[in-house]
Design a protein around this motif. Structure first.
Motif, PDB file in Angstrom:
ATOM      1  N   MET A   1       0.843  -1.197   0.000  1.00  0.00           N
ATOM      2  CA  MET A   1       0.000   0.000   0.000  1.00  0.00           C
ATOM      3  C   MET A   1       0.882   1.252   0.000  1.00  0.00           C
ATOM      4  O   MET A   1       1.807   1.368   0.807  1.00  0.00           O
ATOM      5  CB  MET A   1      -0.905   0.011   1.234  1.00  0.00           C
ATOM      6  N   THR A   2       0.601   2.189  -0.914  1.00  0.00           N
ATOM      7  CA  THR A   2       1.386   3.417  -0.995  1.00  0.00           C
ATOM      8  C   THR A   2       1.046   4.336   0.173  1.00  0.00           C
ATOM      9  O   THR A   2      -0.033   4.239   0.763  1.00  0.00           O
ATOM     10  CB  THR A   2       1.099   4.158  -2.310  1.00  0.00           C
ATOM     11  N   GLU A   4       0.185   7.383   0.085  1.00  0.00           N
ATOM     12  CA  GLU A   4      -0.998   8.190  -0.224  1.00  0.00           C
ATOM     13  C   GLU A   4      -2.279   7.406   0.027  1.00  0.00           C
ATOM     14  O   GLU A   4      -3.234   7.927   0.609  1.00  0.00           O
ATOM     15  CB  GLU A   4      -0.959   8.656  -1.685  1.00  0.00           C
ATOM     16  N   SER A   5      -2.305   6.151  -0.396  1.00  0.00           N
ATOM     17  CA  SER A   5      -3.506   5.348  -0.184  1.00  0.00           C
ATOM     18  C   SER A   5      -3.710   5.048   1.293  1.00  0.00           C
ATOM     19  O   SER A   5      -4.844   4.989   1.787  1.00  0.00           O
ATOM     20  CB  SER A   5      -3.426   4.047  -0.979  1.00  0.00           C
ATOM     21  N   THR A   7      -2.860   7.036   3.729  1.00  0.00           N
ATOM     22  CA  THR A   7      -3.383   8.277   4.317  1.00  0.00           C
ATOM     23  C   THR A   7      -4.868   8.423   4.049  1.00  0.00           C
ATOM     24  O   THR A   7      -5.645   8.789   4.948  1.00  0.00           O
ATOM     25  CB  THR A   7      -2.619   9.490   3.749  1.00  0.00           C
ATOM     26  N   ARG A   8      -5.288   8.126   2.815  1.00  0.00           N
ATOM     27  CA  ARG A   8      -6.714   8.223   2.479  1.00  0.00           C
ATOM     28  C   ARG A   8      -7.525   7.211   3.279  1.00  0.00           C
ATOM     29  O   ARG A   8      -8.612   7.520   3.769  1.00  0.00           O
ATOM     30  CB  ARG A   8      -6.919   8.008   0.978  1.00  0.00           C
ATOM     31  N   ARG A   9      -6.978   6.015   3.412  1.00  0.00           N
ATOM     32  CA  ARG A   9      -7.686   4.985   4.158  1.00  0.00           C
ATOM     33  C   ARG A   9      -7.836   5.383   5.630  1.00  0.00           C
ATOM     34  O   ARG A   9      -8.889   5.188   6.226  1.00  0.00           O
ATOM     35  CB  ARG A   9      -6.924   3.664   4.047  1.00  0.00           C
ATOM     36  N   ARG A  12     -10.510   8.015   5.955  1.00  0.00           N
ATOM     37  CA  ARG A  12     -11.856   7.437   5.896  1.00  0.00           C
ATOM     38  C   ARG A  12     -12.221   6.758   7.222  1.00  0.00           C
ATOM     39  O   ARG A  12     -13.372   6.845   7.673  1.00  0.00           O
ATOM     40  CB  ARG A  12     -11.942   6.434   4.748  1.00  0.00           C
TER      41      ARG A  12
END
Length: 463
Positions: A1-2, A4-5, A7-9, A12
């Motif tokens: 998982m990057t 950025e992803s 952080t978004r997760r 959420r």
């Protein structure tokens, strides 16, 4: 998982927790309305808060909005760069302005002067105290209700130290509701200094700077102002801050303050784990510090016992008195979860996401500890290494405070009014905000301010 992803997760997940908090509050309000209409004895018209529904504005409205705008707009950034002494000084003054402005939404008389003068409050008893030694020696005899000379509700519900605070104020010429209310505000606001000072002494200055604006805009500030719980919050926070200091005199003074706190509220036995956590994490040896601080605690206990008040006897009588009143009718099945909704309205909705991230930080610290360790290193030693990595003040203090709140909630001795009763623990919950991403802190801070403004303009709160 990057990254950025991830952080978004994580963002959420914060929103999901926020949604759960809002759902809990909504459920507590709706169920409270239904139970009140059915005549169930909640004794809280706007459950889960102890207040009355009364939309209004007051002299404090523009001041509260102005304080919120300044702190949200510039507080986070300024807290990162200001000199330490200036930060604490300005933080304290702004906290006083915030507490006072929220109180003044109800007006000077209702918000400050008369908050501590009704029949249930401590000031109702002050003029009857002609001798402090006599009061202490006979305090337990007047705890039980429905007998001649029974103490007022709040006086009976606490050890004699709570009443002593207001008797002492009266003795030095600061009697009456106005002086008592202002004293609560000025003492309660010191938590904005004590909590960050504790974090800094424990090696977490960056966290202290992050947390301070959240302490300033605490939604529960209105209950710190003109409430005995404001004094309690200030005393407990100062005691813990002194335990984090290096000097023996500070440790002894911290012990004295925390010992006195035991005579402000029976519930402050739950401060014990917080005190032990601070002593373990402070620089220096644990055992000598524990002995010095413990000496202060024991000195206070001995003094009150010698004066004629036995803490354990008082506690047993308070439990009996508790169920002579509204607590006998207030349903545990509602308050055991609705209390948490009230706590959220006092601590702010930032608590859930912040605690989620705190738990996540602890897990990451354990994972990042060398999973293999040195060749042949026992698994138990690797586990201890991981736990030590997780045992940071920004993890230990809020989680310990959360555990104390949970214990108080499950005890059944906190049915309603916890929005003020739990304030001495709530301010340590906010230490978890140190784990919020820097880019989101201003938004969360705005949410804190909005919560406080909504509650205080829609409801008429009581101490």
């Amino acid at each position: 998982m990057t990254p950025e992803s991830a952080t978004r997760r994580s963002g959420r997940a914060d929103l999901i927790v926020l949604g759960v908090e809002l759902a809990l509050i909504a459920a507590a309000v709706v169920v409270g309305v239904v139970l009140n209409r059915r005549g169930v004895g909640l004794y809280a018209e706007t459950a889960p808060l102890y207040a009355f529904w009364r939309p209004h504005v007051g002299w404090g409205t523009p001041l509260a909005v102005a304080v919120a705008v300044v702190v949200v707009g510039w507080g986070v950034r300024w807290a990162r760069t200001a000199s330490w002494g200036r930060l604490l000084g300005v933080g304290y003054l702004v906290a006083v302005a915030w507490i006072l402005s929220l109180a003044l939404i109800d007006g000077w008389t209702a918000g400050v002067t008369e908050r501590l003068t009704n029949q249930a409050e401590y000031l109702h008893e002050v003029h009857r105290i002609t001798s402090i030694p006599v009061m202490l020696a006979g305090f337990s005899d007047r705890i039980i209700d429905f007998q001649p000379g029974s103490w007022s509700t709040h006086t009976a519900g606490h050890p004699p130290g709570a009443l002593l605070v207001f008797v002492w104020l009266d003795r030095i010429g600061l009697g009456g509701g106005t002086a008592a209310g202002l004293a609560c505000i000025l003492i309660g606001a010191t938590m904005v200094v004590s909590v960050p000072a504790t974090l800094r002494r424990l090696g977490a200055e960056d966290a202290a700077r992050t947390v301070l604006p959240f302490l300033v805009l605490l939604p529960g500030a209105v209950w710190i102002g003109s409430s005995g719980d404001g004094v309690f919050t200030g005393v407990v926070a100062a005691g813990l801050a002194l335990l984090a200091a290096r000097h023996p005199a500070a440790l002894l003074t911290g012990g004295l303050l925390l010992g006195f706190a035991l005579y402000l509220s029976y519930g402050f036995v739950l401060v014990g784990p917080l005190a032990l956590a601070v002593l373990v994490m402070r620089p220096g040896r644990f055992l000598p510090a524990l002995l010095i601080a413990g000496t202060g605690v024991v000195a206070v206990v001995v003094a009150f016992t010698a004066a004629g008040f036995w803490w354990w006897e008082g506690y047993q009588l308070v439990v009996e008195r508790y169920y002579q009143g509204w607590a006998a009718e207030r349903p545990y099945s509602y308050w055991v979860w609705a209390n948490l909704a009230a706590m959220l309205l006092s601590a702010g909705l930032v608590v859930g996401p912040a605690l989620r991230r705190t738990i996540g930080a602890a897990r990451q610290a354990v994972r990042r500890a060398d999973p293999t360790g040195a060749a042949g290193e026992p698994r138990g030693r690797r586990l201890r290494t991981g736990l030590r990595a997780a045992a940071r003040p920004t993890v230990v203090l809020p989680l310990t405070a959360a555990a104390a709140i949970l214990a108080a909630d499950l005890s059944g001795l906190s049915k309603a009014e916890v929005e003020r009763i739990w304030l001495p623990f709530v301010v340590w919950l906010l230490v978890a905000t140190a784990h919020l991403p820097a880019g989101t802190r201003r938004w969360w801070l705005a949410g804190q301010a909005a919560t406080a403004l909504a509650v205080n303009h829609l409801l008429l709160t009581f101490s």
